[in-house]
Design a protein around this motif. Structure first.
Motif, PDB file in Angstrom:
ATOM      1  N   ALA A  80      -0.888  16.178  63.969  1.00 14.70           N
ATOM      2  CA  ALA A  80      -1.833  16.859  64.857  1.00 14.70           C
ATOM      3  C   ALA A  80      -1.531  18.346  64.974  1.00 14.70           C
ATOM      4  CB  ALA A  80      -1.818  16.208  66.237  1.00 14.70           C
ATOM      5  N   ARG A  81      -0.271  18.720  64.807  1.00 13.59           N
ATOM      6  CA  ARG A  81       0.067  20.138  64.923  1.00 13.59           C
ATOM      7  C   ARG A  81       0.251  20.839  63.577  1.00 13.59           C
ATOM      8  NH1 ARG A  81       5.286  18.101  67.403  1.00 13.59           N
ATOM      9  NH2 ARG A  81       6.958  18.371  65.857  1.00 13.59           N
ATOM     10  N   ALA A  82      -0.019  20.125  62.495  1.00 11.92           N
ATOM     11  CA  ALA A  82       0.041  20.756  61.176  1.00 11.92           C
ATOM     12  C   ALA A  82      -1.119  21.725  61.011  1.00 11.92           C
ATOM     13  CB  ALA A  82      -0.003  19.690  60.084  1.00 11.92           C
ATOM     14  N   ASP A  83      -0.867  22.857  60.379  1.00 14.69           N
ATOM     15  CA  ASP A  83      -1.939  23.826  60.184  1.00 14.69           C
ATOM     16  C   ASP A  83      -2.803  23.434  58.991  1.00 14.69           C
ATOM     17  OD1 ASP A  83      -0.607  24.715  57.831  1.00 14.69           O
ATOM     18  OD2 ASP A  83       0.507  26.217  58.967  1.00 14.69           O
ATOM     19  N   THR A  84      -3.938  24.094  58.880  1.00 20.22           N
ATOM     20  CA  THR A  84      -4.906  23.761  57.837  1.00 20.22           C
ATOM     21  C   THR A  84      -4.315  23.920  56.447  1.00 20.22           C
ATOM     22  OG1 THR A  84      -6.697  24.491  59.286  1.00 20.22           O
ATOM     23  CG2 THR A  84      -7.206  24.276  56.948  1.00 20.22           C
ATOM     24  N   ALA A  85      -3.567  24.983  56.231  1.00 21.54           N
ATOM     25  CA  ALA A  85      -3.003  25.239  54.902  1.00 21.54           C
ATOM     26  C   ALA A  85      -2.082  24.112  54.466  1.00 21.54           C
ATOM     27  CB  ALA A  85      -2.256  26.569  54.899  1.00 21.54           C
TER      28      ALA A  85
ATOM     29  N   TYR B 266      -1.611  18.221  46.504  1.00 19.74           N
ATOM     30  CA  TYR B 266      -0.493  17.508  45.869  1.00 19.74           C
ATOM     31  C   TYR B 266      -0.870  16.051  45.582  1.00 19.74           C
ATOM     32  CZ  TYR B 266       2.787  21.338  46.926  1.00 19.74           C
ATOM     33  OH  TYR B 266       3.449  22.541  46.985  1.00 19.74           O
ATOM     34  N   ILE B 267      -1.604  15.429  46.500  1.00 21.60           N
ATOM     35  CA  ILE B 267      -2.046  14.048  46.278  1.00 21.60           C
ATOM     36  C   ILE B 267      -2.919  13.969  45.025  1.00 21.60           C
ATOM     37  CG2 ILE B 267      -3.533  12.207  47.181  1.00 21.60           C
ATOM     38  CD1 ILE B 267      -2.537  13.063  50.010  1.00 21.60           C
ATOM     39  N   LYS B 268      -3.803  14.933  44.862  1.00 17.35           N
ATOM     40  CA  LYS B 268      -4.638  14.964  43.653  1.00 17.35           C
ATOM     41  C   LYS B 268      -3.766  15.068  42.402  1.00 17.35           C
ATOM     42  CE  LYS B 268      -8.257  17.575  41.303  1.00 17.35           C
ATOM     43  NZ  LYS B 268      -9.139  18.766  41.325  1.00 17.35           N
ATOM     44  N   ASP B 269      -2.774  15.931  42.440  1.00 15.07           N
ATOM     45  CA  ASP B 269      -1.863  16.074  41.299  1.00 15.07           C
ATOM     46  C   ASP B 269      -1.181  14.746  40.972  1.00 15.07           C
ATOM     47  OD1 ASP B 269      -2.478  18.763  41.233  1.00 15.07           O
ATOM     48  OD2 ASP B 269      -0.648  19.399  42.276  1.00 15.07           O
TER      49      ASP B 269
ATOM     50  N   GLY C  20       5.763  18.326  53.044  1.00 15.60           N
ATOM     51  CA  GLY C  20       6.580  18.329  54.250  1.00 15.60           C
ATOM     52  C   GLY C  20       5.966  17.592  55.418  1.00 15.60           C
ATOM     53  N   LEU C  21       5.021  16.710  55.132  1.00  7.63           N
ATOM     54  CA  LEU C  21       4.389  15.911  56.176  1.00  7.63           C
ATOM     55  C   LEU C  21       4.911  14.476  56.118  1.00  7.63           C
ATOM     56  CD1 LEU C  21       0.702  17.174  55.886  1.00  7.63           C
ATOM     57  CD2 LEU C  21       2.378  17.765  57.648  1.00  7.63           C
ATOM     58  N   PRO C  22       4.891  13.754  57.236  1.00  6.57           N
ATOM     59  CA  PRO C  22       5.449  12.397  57.257  1.00  6.57           C
ATOM     60  C   PRO C  22       4.624  11.429  56.413  1.00  6.57           C
ATOM     61  CG  PRO C  22       4.333  12.869  59.330  1.00  6.57           C
ATOM     62  CD  PRO C  22       4.388  14.166  58.566  1.00  6.57           C
ATOM     63  N   THR C  23       5.302  10.664  55.576  1.00 11.42           N
ATOM     64  CA  THR C  23       4.588   9.690  54.746  1.00 11.42           C
ATOM     65  C   THR C  23       3.974   8.583  55.594  1.00 11.42           C
ATOM     66  OG1 THR C  23       6.637   8.441  54.369  1.00 11.42           O
ATOM     67  CG2 THR C  23       6.062  10.137  52.747  1.00 11.42           C
ATOM     68  N   GLU C  24       4.500   8.379  56.797  1.00 10.47           N
ATOM     69  CA  GLU C  24       3.959   7.343  57.686  1.00 10.47           C
ATOM     70  C   GLU C  24       2.594   7.722  58.240  1.00 10.47           C
ATOM     71  OE1 GLU C  24       8.352   7.174  57.514  1.00 10.47           O
ATOM     72  OE2 GLU C  24       6.914   8.764  58.021  1.00 10.47           O
TER      73      GLU C  24
END
Length: 426
Positions: free
Chosen positions: A24-29, A37-40, A174-178
């Motif tokens: 929720a606090r992650a920025d748009t970038a 990265y998921i697409k890659d 750097g985001l949680p995989t959960e």
């Protein structure tokens, strides 16, 4: 429910709740970077994904699963490219989180507005369609929500292959995989646990057959975004241009049979039925000669010498979502009867009028009680991608919060925000 399953579901829920706070606090970038990265990772692991999907399709055929479900299950090159394109579209969408609207000053001097915020934790329960894993996951990430995905057993290998790429992309950003979890079990008790997780799950979205959705809606203890089925209508008005009606109706029924936005009932004004009905049904029969037409008495008299597969319609046919080369056909006396028929028998999904009469078109879109109403266009456009949502997590025929294809904004809520400079209430 076994103790092991209960412990597993508790752990999944707690992990999702913790991840939702971080996302929720992650920025748009950062969120867009994760999607890139998921697409890659999808591209790098394409062969593994297609291999996993081939295993699911083979198992489904051996089990005798309906062809409509198998059609939804397949990931071929076209579907895979569509998944990648959908990710690009979601990346390109404006991030709604933090947006403040309706700013106004009150007589007290405070400034008042509404800020858009994530829902929190979403539970998604769906059948077939492994592409939903990516669509739902990408929309959840972009809208700052954690999501728990419970796909059908028929797509188990495909869903986990796709989820593996999602986890790699989240981790690289750097985001949680959960933040995106696909349940490691197909136990039906896991669904009961999900829809009862008050205080953890904020909304449940079921996507599949009517039986699944009714079960979720009847038993859930948390809010549900849903549509039960897609009994979509096309009404060919007396002011319709025949060439347009033939083209639109044929596309709406025969382009594919499995999606929920396919036309299932054709209504034709009695003033043009003698000409329009044979022409439209012939075009469909030419496209697929297995097409069966479930017809009213008037339609039967018009079509009886047209060398078509005709059967008398019964009451249940007017309610039916066939998802097959079957079409209910009815001649109606006027616009009033068409609107009345749609509102009585329809599923409030998508309904269409073909007409060059402005007044009739305006009445239709005002009075037909559906989440999407269209003028002179195929019902197949009722889709998040076609609506510019980038992707959709489902379609809602309810009348609160979200209605129609649900994209980013449908996965958010709003809260009031007040800006003051020391004002006190007198």
């Amino acid at each position: 429910m076994t103790a092991d399953l209960a412990a597993y579901m508790t752990q999944v829920g707690q992990s999702a709740k913790q991840a939702s706070a971080l996302l929720a606090r992650a920025d748009t970038a950062t969120k867009n970077q994760a999607l890139s990265y998921i697409k890659d990772e999808l591209i790098a692991h394409k062969d593994e994904i297609l291999s996993a999907n081939a295993k699911d399709v083979q198992n489904a055929k051996q089990k005798g699963i309906a062809s409509a479900l198998i059609d939804r299950l397949v990931i071929n090159d076209k579907v895979f490219d569509g998944i990648l394109s959908s990710l690009d579209d979601v990346i390109g969408l404006a991030d709604p989180i933090g947006e403040i609207t309706e700013l106004t000053y009150r007589p007290s001097g405070i400034q008042l507005g509404k800020m858009r915020v994530p829902l929190g934790v979403i539970a998604m329960i769906y059948e077939s369609r492994p592409n939903v894993t990516l669509e739902a996951g990408s929309l959840a990430i972009k809208s700052g929500n954690a999501i728990i995905l419970r796909g059908g057993s028929e797509a188990f290998h495909s869903n986990h292959a796709l989820a593996g790429c999602v986890h790699l992309g989240l981790s690289r950003a750097g985001l949680p995989t959960e933040a995106v979890q696909v349940l490691a079990t197909t136990d039906r008790d896991a669904v009961d646990a999900l829809i009862g997780m008050t205080g953890v799950v904020d909304v449940v979205i079921p996507r599949g057959g009517r039986g699944l959705i009714e079960r979720i809606a009847n038993n859930a203890r948390v809010p549900v975004i849903k549509h039960l089925d897609g009994n979509c209508h096309t009404y060919v008005d007396s002011f319709a241009q025949l060439d347009m009606a033939i083209k639109v109706c044929t596309n709406a029924k025969t382009s594919r049979y499995s999606p929920c936005n396919v036309m299932e009932t054709l209504l034709v004004h009695q003033g043009i039925a003698d000409t329009a009905l044979p022409a439209i049904t012939k075009a469909m029969h030419d496209k697929d000669d297995t097409m069966v037409f479930k017809v009213c008495d008037i339609s039967q008299k018009i079509l009886e010498n047209q060398h078509l597969n005709i059967e008398p319609a019964c009451e249940d046919d007017w309610y039916a979502e066939y998802l097959a080369p079957i079409l209910a056909v009815k001649v109606v006396s006027d616009l009033d009867e068409a609107i009345s028929h749609i509102n009585h028998y329809g599923s409030h999904h998508t309904d269409v009028i073909i007409t060059n009469n402005y007044a009739h078109a305006q009445r239709f879109i005002r009075e037909v009680d559906s989440s999407s109403v269209m003028i002179n266009a195929s019902s197949r456009f009722a889709d998040g991608f076609e609506y510019g949502l980038g992707a959709e997590i489902g379609i809602s025929t309810d009348k609160i919060h979200a209605r129609g294809p649900v994209g980013l904004h449908g996965l958010t809520s709003q809260k009031w925000v007040v800006f003051g400079q020391g004002q006190i209430r007198l």
